[in-house]
Design a protein around this motif. Structure first.
Motif, PDB file in Angstrom:
ATOM      1  N   GLN A  92       6.228   8.838   2.407  1.00 17.40           N
ATOM      2  CA  GLN A  92       4.943   8.146   2.388  1.00 17.40           C
ATOM      3  C   GLN A  92       3.938   8.948   1.592  1.00 17.40           C
ATOM      4  OE1 GLN A  92       4.158   5.039   3.735  1.00 17.40           O
ATOM      5  NE2 GLN A  92       2.317   5.333   2.497  1.00 17.40           N
ATOM      6  N   LYS A 141      -0.915   3.904   4.219  1.00 19.98           N
ATOM      7  CA  LYS A 141      -0.034   3.825   5.382  1.00 19.98           C
ATOM      8  C   LYS A 141       0.905   2.627   5.227  1.00 19.98           C
ATOM      9  CE  LYS A 141      -3.540   5.689   8.554  1.00 19.98           C
ATOM     10  NZ  LYS A 141      -4.334   5.434   9.782  1.00 19.98           N
ATOM     11  N   ARG A 142       2.066   2.759   5.824  1.00 16.67           N
ATOM     12  CA  ARG A 142       3.051   1.690   5.767  1.00 16.67           C
ATOM     13  C   ARG A 142       3.754   1.583   7.120  1.00 16.67           C
ATOM     14  NH1 ARG A 142       4.945  -0.194   0.838  1.00 16.67           N
ATOM     15  NH2 ARG A 142       6.688  -1.646   0.929  1.00 16.67           N
ATOM     16  N   HIS A 143       3.922   0.368   7.588  1.00 16.26           N
ATOM     17  CA  HIS A 143       4.576   0.112   8.870  1.00 16.26           C
ATOM     18  C   HIS A 143       6.059  -0.151   8.621  1.00 16.26           C
ATOM     19  CE1 HIS A 143       4.888  -2.566  12.737  1.00 16.26           C
ATOM     20  NE2 HIS A 143       5.560  -1.430  12.836  1.00 16.26           N
ATOM     21  N   VAL A 186       4.244   3.585  12.052  1.00 14.81           N
ATOM     22  CA  VAL A 186       3.384   3.584  10.866  1.00 14.81           C
ATOM     23  C   VAL A 186       3.435   4.971  10.252  1.00 14.81           C
ATOM     24  CG1 VAL A 186       1.038   3.352  10.001  1.00 14.81           C
ATOM     25  CG2 VAL A 186       1.874   1.771  11.766  1.00 14.81           C
ATOM     26  N   GLU A 194       2.312   7.942   7.657  1.00 19.86           N
ATOM     27  CA  GLU A 194       1.123   8.462   7.003  1.00 19.86           C
ATOM     28  C   GLU A 194       1.542   9.470   5.936  1.00 19.86           C
ATOM     29  OE1 GLU A 194      -1.087   9.990  10.315  1.00 19.86           O
ATOM     30  OE2 GLU A 194      -1.907   8.010  10.810  1.00 19.86           O
ATOM     31  N   ALA A 205      -0.780   1.498  -0.663  1.00 17.29           N
ATOM     32  CA  ALA A 205       0.122   2.593  -0.326  1.00 17.29           C
ATOM     33  C   ALA A 205       1.101   2.889  -1.445  1.00 17.29           C
ATOM     34  CB  ALA A 205       0.898   2.261   0.958  1.00 17.29           C
TER      35      ALA A 205
END
Length: 381
Positions: free
Chosen positions: A137, A141-143, A175, A177, A198
């Motif tokens: 990452q 942010k990415r879920h 999620v 970071e 992101a």
């Protein structure tokens, strides 16, 4: 240089407990992570004809895939869109440094670095990969959701170039970071969607299947005009049925094919060539005025640094009487006593010129290294 920390375990434990076994969320795998590239630079790469890129959009569950190069980026909307650029390590030295942190995996297994930029809601949908991948990452942010392999999961094509999988039970739902890393083994369903703008970095690994290997071996046999030994059955006897291909016939035919694989010299030459061949174009700069060995020794000092160009694949095999060095699909047969210099060429992306000077007294190594420098595969600064 990026330093990888896999939670509270070492590389040996990771390989024993997770590699090709189960996914792992690595929190702060890269402490104080800083992106080596920004979205504008990534978009610039996507305008190049020789660089593979895509834009994936998913507006109102309507998935579309568009292939680059791109002259404009109106498809990259404020939400639900993703730009993906393949083999960025071939073109962007700072981004290529990310791969070095994963060199505890053998060189020949590492494939390339794909980078994606997603706007909120952007992703490629739930899918399966048939290779290992570390997803780092970057900014934003990415879920992510990741499940375990399930042979009952059905795959379907959203369009010609976007294969997805039905919904799955997740064992990782988190999620990510900046600096967090996700390890996903082959066959594990996964999906990730940007929570905010992101950047993500995917270090992928090669896993050739049988048909790829057999096809490549067949091409090598043809190219080298090998495999000319013919079927023979001097002990043939009368049979009650001439329509049968007997067990003994099949055994002879299988032995004939196996003799190709059992030819150690042929197999090693093919293996080095095929495992070191890059799949994507590269940003190499061959010297306009090629150097000879004497110039090489007089123009550079022991403290000068030799760099391997981004994306170069360098591996070696130790044979009974020599070393086979393979770089970007080209083989070099070297004397066994050059193993230290060979490791300098393959095990790191840079080293001091002085580390290989003694090996340059060996004609075979000197010729190989001079050619690699002249071709721009390695360069000295």
């Amino acid at each position: 240089m990026y330093q990888l920390q896999i939670n509270d375990i070492d590389y040996k434990t990771f390989l024993a407990q997770y590699w090709q076994k189960k996914p792992l969320l690595i929190k702060k795998g890269f402490a104080n992570f800083e992106d080596p590239i920004d979205p504008e630079e990534l978009a610039g790469l996507a305008t190049e004809e020789c660089i593979e890129s895509r834009i994936i959009t998913n507006h109102q569950d309507n998935w579309e895939a568009h292939h680059g190069p791109f002259e404009q980026f109106d498809l990259l909307t404020e939400t639900n869109s993703t730009l993906l650029v393949q083999a960025v390590d071939h073109w962007h030295p700072s981004a290529a440094d990310l791969i070095e942190a994963f060199r505890f995996i053998p060189n020949w297994r590492i494939d390339d670095l794909m980078i994606s930029f997603s706007t909120p809601g952007g992703g490629v949908g739930p899918h399966l990969d048939q290779y290992d991948v570390f997803i780092i990452q970057g900014q934003g942010k990415r879920h992510w959701r990741v499940g375990l392999p399930n042979a009952n999961l059905k795959q379907f094509a959203q369009n010609k170039s976007l294969l997805q999988v039905e919904q799955f039970d997740a064992i990782i739902d988190a999620v990510l970071e900046p600096g967090d890393i996700l390890y996903i083994p082959p066959g594990c369903p996964h999906e990730g969607y940007a929570v905010e703008n992101a950047l993500n970095y995917s270090v992928g690994f090669r896993a050739p299947d049988q048909k790829d290997l057999l096809s490549s071996l067949a091409d090598h046999v043809i190219d080298t005009e090998s495999g000319s030994k013919r079927y023979a059955d001097p002990d043939l006897q009368l049979r009650s049925s001439i329509g049968e291909v007997a067990v003994s016939d099949k055994q002879r035919l299988k032995a004939l094919l196996n003799s190709i694989i059992d030819d150690e010299a042929l197999f090693s030459q093919w293996l080095g060539k095929t495992l070191s061949e890059p799949k994507h174009d590269m940003d190499l700069a061959p010297l306009e005025l090629p150097l000879d060995l004497e110039q090489l020794l007089t123009e550079y000092d022991e403290q000068d640094i030799v760099y391997r160009a981004g994306g170069v694949r360098a591996i070696y095999q130790i044979n009974q009487n020599d070393i086979l060095l393979s770089v970007n699909g080209e083989n070099f047969t070297l004397a066994s006593h050059n193993i230290g210099a060979v490791k300098q060429l393959t095990d790191g992306n840079s080293f001091e010129f002085g580390a290989i000077i003694s090996a340059l007294s060996s004609l075979d190594f000197a010729q190989a290294f001079t050619k690699l420098i002249n071709d721009g595969i390695y360069f000295i600064d």
